[in-house]
Each structure stands twice: as structure tokens, then as C-alpha cells.
Design a protein around this motif. Structure first.
Motif, PDB file in Angstrom:
ATOM      1  N   VAL A 286       0.603  -0.951  -0.395  1.00  0.00           N
ATOM      2  CA  VAL A 286       0.257  -0.183  -0.152  1.00  0.00           C
ATOM      3  C   VAL A 286       0.819   1.555  -0.153  1.00  0.00           C
ATOM      4  O   VAL A 286       1.575   1.209   1.028  1.00  0.00           O
ATOM      5  N   SER A 287       0.428   1.538  -1.349  1.00  0.00           N
ATOM      6  CA  SER A 287       1.661   3.413  -1.002  1.00  0.00           C
ATOM      7  C   SER A 287       1.342   4.216  -0.489  1.00  0.00           C
ATOM      8  O   SER A 287      -0.201   4.228  -0.438  1.00  0.00           O
ATOM      9  N   ASN A 288       1.429   5.259  -0.292  1.00  0.00           N
ATOM     10  CA  ASN A 288       1.437   6.747   0.978  1.00  0.00           C
ATOM     11  C   ASN A 288      -0.336   7.022  -0.391  1.00  0.00           C
ATOM     12  O   ASN A 288      -1.118   7.525   0.501  1.00  0.00           O
ATOM     13  N   GLU A 289      -0.653   7.085  -1.265  1.00  0.00           N
ATOM     14  CA  GLU A 289      -1.342   7.836  -2.043  1.00  0.00           C
ATOM     15  C   GLU A 289      -2.534   7.218  -1.824  1.00  0.00           C
ATOM     16  O   GLU A 289      -4.071   7.693  -1.950  1.00  0.00           O
ATOM     17  N   GLU A 290      -2.116   5.449  -1.807  1.00  0.00           N
ATOM     18  CA  GLU A 290      -3.268   4.235  -1.881  1.00  0.00           C
ATOM     19  C   GLU A 290      -4.016   4.922  -0.967  1.00  0.00           C
ATOM     20  O   GLU A 290      -4.634   4.489  -0.516  1.00  0.00           O
ATOM     21  N   ALA A 291      -3.135   4.573   0.674  1.00  0.00           N
ATOM     22  CA  ALA A 291      -3.610   4.731   2.319  1.00  0.00           C
ATOM     23  C   ALA A 291      -4.573   6.263   2.088  1.00  0.00           C
ATOM     24  O   ALA A 291      -5.161   5.969   2.953  1.00  0.00           O
ATOM     25  N   GLU A 292      -4.295   7.327   1.728  1.00  0.00           N
ATOM     26  CA  GLU A 292      -4.817   8.755   2.093  1.00  0.00           C
ATOM     27  C   GLU A 292      -5.857   7.907   0.994  1.00  0.00           C
ATOM     28  O   GLU A 292      -6.885   8.205   2.214  1.00  0.00           O
ATOM     29  N   LEU A 293      -6.152   7.438   0.243  1.00  0.00           N
ATOM     30  CA  LEU A 293      -7.966   7.806  -0.768  1.00  0.00           C
ATOM     31  C   LEU A 293      -8.498   6.319   0.156  1.00  0.00           C
ATOM     32  O   LEU A 293      -8.941   6.997  -0.039  1.00  0.00           O
ATOM     33  N   LEU A 294      -7.911   5.243   0.639  1.00  0.00           N
ATOM     34  CA  LEU A 294      -8.555   4.614   1.206  1.00  0.00           C
ATOM     35  C   LEU A 294      -9.025   5.832   2.484  1.00  0.00           C
ATOM     36  O   LEU A 294     -10.202   4.845   3.088  1.00  0.00           O
ATOM     37  N   GLU A 295      -8.334   6.074   3.221  1.00  0.00           N
ATOM     38  CA  GLU A 295      -8.487   6.202   4.417  1.00  0.00           C
ATOM     39  C   GLU A 295      -9.078   7.694   4.248  1.00  0.00           C
ATOM     40  O   GLU A 295     -10.053   8.775   5.491  1.00  0.00           O
ATOM     41  N   SER A 296      -9.774   8.538   3.069  1.00  0.00           N
ATOM     42  CA  SER A 296     -10.105   9.925   2.652  1.00  0.00           C
ATOM     43  C   SER A 296     -11.995   9.404   2.825  1.00  0.00           C
ATOM     44  O   SER A 296     -12.579   8.743   3.112  1.00  0.00           O
ATOM     45  N   ALA A 297     -12.095  10.891   3.090  1.00  0.00           N
ATOM     46  CA  ALA A 297     -13.945  10.656   3.191  1.00  0.00           C
ATOM     47  C   ALA A 297     -14.781   9.702   1.767  1.00  0.00           C
ATOM     48  O   ALA A 297     -16.057   9.592   2.013  1.00  0.00           O
ATOM     49  N   ILE A 298     -14.061   9.822   0.528  1.00  0.00           N
ATOM     50  CA  ILE A 298     -14.443   9.247  -0.660  1.00  0.00           C
ATOM     51  C   ILE A 298     -15.174   7.440   0.010  1.00  0.00           C
ATOM     52  O   ILE A 298     -15.187   6.696  -0.623  1.00  0.00           O
ATOM     53  N   ALA A 299     -13.690   7.069   0.520  1.00  0.00           N
ATOM     54  CA  ALA A 299     -13.217   5.911   0.574  1.00  0.00           C
ATOM     55  C   ALA A 299     -13.441   4.634  -0.255  1.00  0.00           C
ATOM     56  O   ALA A 299     -14.588   3.825  -0.432  1.00  0.00           O
ATOM     57  N   PRO A 300     -12.939   4.317  -1.467  1.00  0.00           N
ATOM     58  CA  PRO A 300     -12.996   4.024  -2.517  1.00  0.00           C
ATOM     59  C   PRO A 300     -12.942   2.503  -2.594  1.00  0.00           C
ATOM     60  O   PRO A 300     -11.470   2.382  -1.446  1.00  0.00           O
ATOM     61  N   ILE A 301     -13.006   1.744  -3.453  1.00  0.00           N
ATOM     62  CA  ILE A 301     -12.525  -0.092  -4.262  1.00  0.00           C
ATOM     63  C   ILE A 301     -11.683   0.652  -4.669  1.00  0.00           C
ATOM     64  O   ILE A 301     -11.067   1.402  -5.289  1.00  0.00           O
ATOM     65  N   VAL A 302      -9.892   0.552  -3.783  1.00  0.00           N
ATOM     66  CA  VAL A 302      -8.604   0.884  -5.000  1.00  0.00           C
ATOM     67  C   VAL A 302      -8.215  -0.223  -4.424  1.00  0.00           C
ATOM     68  O   VAL A 302      -7.698  -1.700  -3.949  1.00  0.00           O
ATOM     69  N   LEU A 303      -7.000  -0.498  -6.491  1.00  0.00           N
ATOM     70  CA  LEU A 303      -6.341  -2.504  -6.925  1.00  0.00           C
ATOM     71  C   LEU A 303      -4.817  -1.742  -5.924  1.00  0.00           C
ATOM     72  O   LEU A 303      -4.875  -1.119  -6.734  1.00  0.00           O
ATOM     73  N   ILE A 304      -4.562  -2.494  -5.330  1.00  0.00           N
ATOM     74  CA  ILE A 304      -3.253  -2.589  -5.266  1.00  0.00           C
ATOM     75  C   ILE A 304      -2.764  -4.480  -5.589  1.00  0.00           C
ATOM     76  O   ILE A 304      -3.725  -5.180  -5.704  1.00  0.00           O
ATOM     77  N   ALA A 305      -1.741  -4.259  -5.678  1.00  0.00           N
ATOM     78  CA  ALA A 305      -0.994  -5.932  -4.899  1.00  0.00           C
ATOM     79  C   ALA A 305      -0.395  -6.179  -4.116  1.00  0.00           C
ATOM     80  O   ALA A 305      -0.478  -5.546  -2.840  1.00  0.00           O
ATOM     81  N   ILE A 306      -1.185  -7.468  -3.932  1.00  0.00           N
ATOM     82  CA  ILE A 306      -1.459  -8.162  -3.071  1.00  0.00           C
ATOM     83  C   ILE A 306       0.198  -8.979  -2.553  1.00  0.00           C
ATOM     84  O   ILE A 306       0.987  -9.086  -3.700  1.00  0.00           O
ATOM     85  N   LYS A 307       0.732  -8.502  -0.919  1.00  0.00           N
ATOM     86  CA  LYS A 307       2.411 -10.098  -1.012  1.00  0.00           C
ATOM     87  C   LYS A 307       1.609 -11.313  -1.200  1.00  0.00           C
ATOM     88  O   LYS A 307       1.030 -11.660  -1.042  1.00  0.00           O
ATOM     89  N   ASN A 308       2.944 -12.061  -1.291  1.00  0.00           N
ATOM     90  CA  ASN A 308       3.036 -13.353  -1.672  1.00  0.00           C
ATOM     91  C   ASN A 308       3.157 -14.034  -0.223  1.00  0.00           C
ATOM     92  O   ASN A 308       2.780 -14.887  -0.786  1.00  0.00           O
ATOM     93  N   SER A 309       3.607 -13.716   0.310  1.00  0.00           N
ATOM     94  CA  SER A 309       4.540 -14.113   1.267  1.00  0.00           C
ATOM     95  C   SER A 309       2.842 -15.330   2.558  1.00  0.00           C
ATOM     96  O   SER A 309       1.700 -13.604   2.017  1.00  0.00           O
TER      97      SER A 309
END
Ligand SMILES: [Zn+2]
Ligand SMILES: [Zn+2]
Length: 413
Positions: A286-309
Motif C-alpha cells: 500500500v503506497s502512501n497515496e493509496e492509503a490516503e485515498l482509502l482513508e479519505s471521505a470518499i473511501a473507494p475500492i482501490v486495486l492494489i498488489a497483494i504480497k506473496n508471503s
């Protein structure tokens, strides 16, 4: 009389301005803001909502009125947006206070003959202040699943007509209790003119239904029943802000597989709601930009890369078979917060509809359409007027190295 006023104005340098403001100025705490601005500057007059936005009349010295206009633009509430402001100079009439007037609904008024043009704010994710109250055992809205205020909660999804007043929303059928009314009327309160405000005494409540629509539990017990059902691997239809989600334990492969079969959706990834950003960061990049958007008042679904472990609470393989990206979101309504706080693990939160059909947003309709998918229904009785699905966003890296959000589905927000 006119002569007197003219003399009064020339002696005191008092002027009267009428400001017609359009844009995003309803449901954003604009009137309370203008009230405190006017009061702090000592200008007199009034403000009211109209179908086009707001009209303000202010009387004061040239300097006061200049400051008023400047600060109106500069200090406006976070979610407000002024598209246009028309200022007309009028004869002073000697206002003695600043007041918030009832919305202008008169048919004789030229405003109401024009097309309604006020913009309505999208629904907003639960704000930090409401979240703190939601989990404060000493607060009177402790665990109230529909808590909201001027800074958060439903807007667009509950509007029936303009202007944006409680009587024009689906909250009209819930008269406020004296305490809620007091907050609503108090210009210094966070819930001053918060149209959807309510509490467990006067507002909508939760119910847990079986597939036949029989009420198995209500209020906090309904929440507990839902939590227990999700833990047992059941699939639930849960009423959110703008419609229903189908929800299942995202760490339970059997539950996710059952949801795929019942929804006739063999491969397409499901969106996942995480209880917290911390847990999400354990499992995904999760990048900082993605975190900011996820926590914003808009709170959308964000497509992000999953860790393998493999991580604790790792999501079930059936969630996004063979896909390195995961659509994730954070809780954005009080009900989501309550559910996820109890569960402590991620859940599938996919749109509550039959494949290819519109989103279900009415309780009875959801029961009819989703009865073959969901084992139970967690509903509330605040009607949704306009269905709104979750928005989907993906960040793309530009040639400049800058990350830019790309909207894949624009809905809520
Ligand atoms: Zn709030
Ligand atoms: Zn109340």
C-alpha cells in the motif's frame, strides 16, 4: 422610512449585500459556517437554502462586508465548493441579528420556478469524531450503527428533492428526540443542521432477518447475530450507505467459494474490506497515496498488489483466483466499523446484486433478489432513495514517476 434608512446608511457607512451562492453548499455545514463567520465579524442578516444553492444577506460596514466575502471563499468548510457567487448591493434595512432562515420553498419565488441546480455532496465516510463516539461507552451514541454528523454520513443516497433539508430526505419519517433536536438547533454543535442526524432513541435501527424476512434479532443483538453468522461461514446481505453488499469471511475459502457458486461468478475477483490499514499493509503493498485515498471521505475500492508471503488472516484463494491485484477498501460506515471491529479479519464486500443486474438498495427487493444467495440479512430502516455503488480506483505510474489515480468505476464520491 426609506429616507431614514438612507440617512442611517450614509452616517454609519452601513451597506447591505445579497449573495447568491451556487455549487456544493448544501449538506456540507455551509449555513453553520456562515452563521459563525457572520457572528464573529459582527455582520447582520440571514442565510437560507434555495433550490439553487444558498442566499445570504449581510449588513455591515464596507470593511466588514469585504472581510465576510473574502473569508467566505477562503475558510469555507472542507467539502464545500463555490461555483458562482453573485453579489447585489441593496438599501440597508437595519437587521438586528444574524439568522438561519427556513429553506425557500415558496412557489411565488422566482428561484423555485428555475430548475433546481444546487449540487448535493456524495455520501461521506464516517469522520474521526463520529468514530470516536461510536466506540466510546460513555457516549450516548455508543455502538449506534447510523451515527453521522455535518462532516460525514449519507447525503446523495437519501435525497428525495431539493433543497437539502431533512424533510426532503428519507430521514423525514424519523422525528428527532429532544436531545438530537437540541444539537441540530445549536450553531456551535457538530450536528447543527446535520440533516440525517439521529440516535438510538429516535433514529433508524438494525434488524437481522432470515431468508424469509423474519426478524431474528434487532439493535445490537442483530449485529451480534450477523457477526456469529459470518464467523460460521455464512453469506450475508448487508445494507450499507448506497445499497447492499454481499458479505462473507474473506479468510474462509469454503465461504468464498459458496458465494462464487451462488452468485454465478466463477472467476472475477471480489472486493475485500479490511478492518484496518495496519492489517491491509501486512498483506498488500500500500503506497502512501493509496492509503490516503482509502482513508479519505470518499473511501473507494482501490486495486492494489497483494504480497506473496502467507500472513495471518490471509485472504482465501477463491477471492481473486490467479490475480495479483486485489480490490480493497476500509470500513466507511459506522455499521462496517462495528462489524469489522468485532470480526477482526477481512471480509468479502461485493455489490449486492444478481450478476449483471442493478444494485439492490431496498430491503424487500434485496430479500426477493438475494434470497438465494444470502443466508441472512443485516438491514436497517433508513430508506435509500438513490442507489450508489462503490467507486473503484487504480493508481498508475506516469512516465514522470508520479502516481496518479485512475477511476475505473465512478459511483460513490
Ligand atoms: Zn461525523
Ligand atoms: Zn435522537
Amino acid at each position: 422610512m426609506t429616507g431614514l434608512i438612507a440617512r442611517f446608511s450614509s452616517v454609519t457607512n452601513i451597506q447591505r449585500h445579497q449573495l447568491r451562492v451556487s455549487g456544493l453548499v448544501q449538506g456540507v455545514g455551509f449555513r453553520p459556517f456562515v452563521y459563525s463567520l457572520a457572528t464573529s465579524l459582527g455582520v447582520l442578516g440571514w442565510i437560507k437554502n434555495t433550490c439553487q444553492g444558498v442566499v445570504i444577506e449581510v449588513e455591515g460596514s464596507t470593511d466588514q462586508l469585504h472581510q465576510f466575502q473574502q473569508r467566505l471563499q477562503r475558510d469555507k468548510p472542507l467539502h464545500a465548493m463555490i461555483q458562482q457567487m453573485e453579489v447585489t448591493q441593496l438599501e440597508p434595512i437595519g437587521y438586528t441579528a444574524f439568522a438561519i432562515h427556513h429553506s425557500d420553498l415558496s412557489t411565488a419565488n422566482s428561484d423555485s420556478q428555475a430548475q433546481p441546480a444546487a449540487l448535493i455532496l456524495p455520501d461521506l465516510a464516517t469522520c474521526p469524531a463520529c468514530l470516536a463516539e461510536l466506540f466510546d461507552p460513555g457516549d450516548r451514541r455508543y455502538h449506534y450503527p447510523l451515527i453521522n454528523c455535518t462532516h460525514c454520513g449519507p447525503r446523495y443516497s437519501i435525497v428525495r428533492s431539493l433543497p437539502y433539508d431533512r424533510s426532503n430526505t428519507t430521514m423525514r419519517s424519523f422525528p428527532m428526540c429532544p436531545q438530537c433536536q437540541q444539537e441540530y438547533d445549536d450553531p456551535s454543535d457538530r450536528r447543527f443542521h446535520a440533516q440525517p442526524t439521529a440516535c438510538s432513541h429516535c433514529g433508524p435501527h438494525l434488524e437481522f432477518w432470515n431468508q424469509q424476512g423474519q426478524v431474528l434479532a434487532s439493535h445490537d443483538e442483530a449485529l451480534q447475530e450477523a457477526v456469529a453468522a459470518i464467523r460460521q461461514g455464512k453469506i450475508l446481505a448487508v445494507k450499507g450507505l448506497g445499497g447492499f453488499h454481499l458479505i462473507a469471511d474473506a479468510t474462509n475459502n469454503a465461504a468464498v467459494t459458496a458465494l462464487r457458486q451462488r452468485k454465478h461468478r466463477p472467476h472475477k475477483p471480489f472486493a475485500v474490506m479490511y478492518p484496518s490499514l495496519e492489517l491491509l499493509r501486512d498483506q498488500c503493498h500500500v503506497s502512501n497515496e493509496e492509503a490516503e485515498l482509502l482513508e479519505s471521505a470518499i473511501a473507494p475500492i482501490v486495486l492494489i498488489a497483494i504480497k506473496n508471503s502467507q500472513q495471518p488472516f490471509a485472504i482465501a484463494p477463491a477471492t481473486n483466483p490467479g490475480n495479483p491485484l486485489l480490490g480493497v477498501m476500509l470500513p466507511y460506515t459506522p455499521l462496517h466499523h462495528l462489524l469489522l471491529r468485532e470480526l477482526g479479519h477481512p471480509i468479502i464486500a461485493t455489490s449486492g446484486n444478481l450478476s449483471g443486474a442493478p444494485l439492490c438498495f431496498d430491503n424487500q427487493d434485496a430479500l426477493d433478489k438475494l434470497g438465494n444467495i444470502a443466508d441472512g440479512f443485516l438491514v436497517h430502516n433508513r430508506p435509500i432513495e438513490q442507489p450508489v455503488d462503490d467507486s473503484i480506483v487504480r493508481f498508475v505510474t506516469l512516465a514522470t514517476g508520479e502516481n496518479q489515480p485512475m477511476i475505473l468505476r465512478r459511483a460513490r464520491g
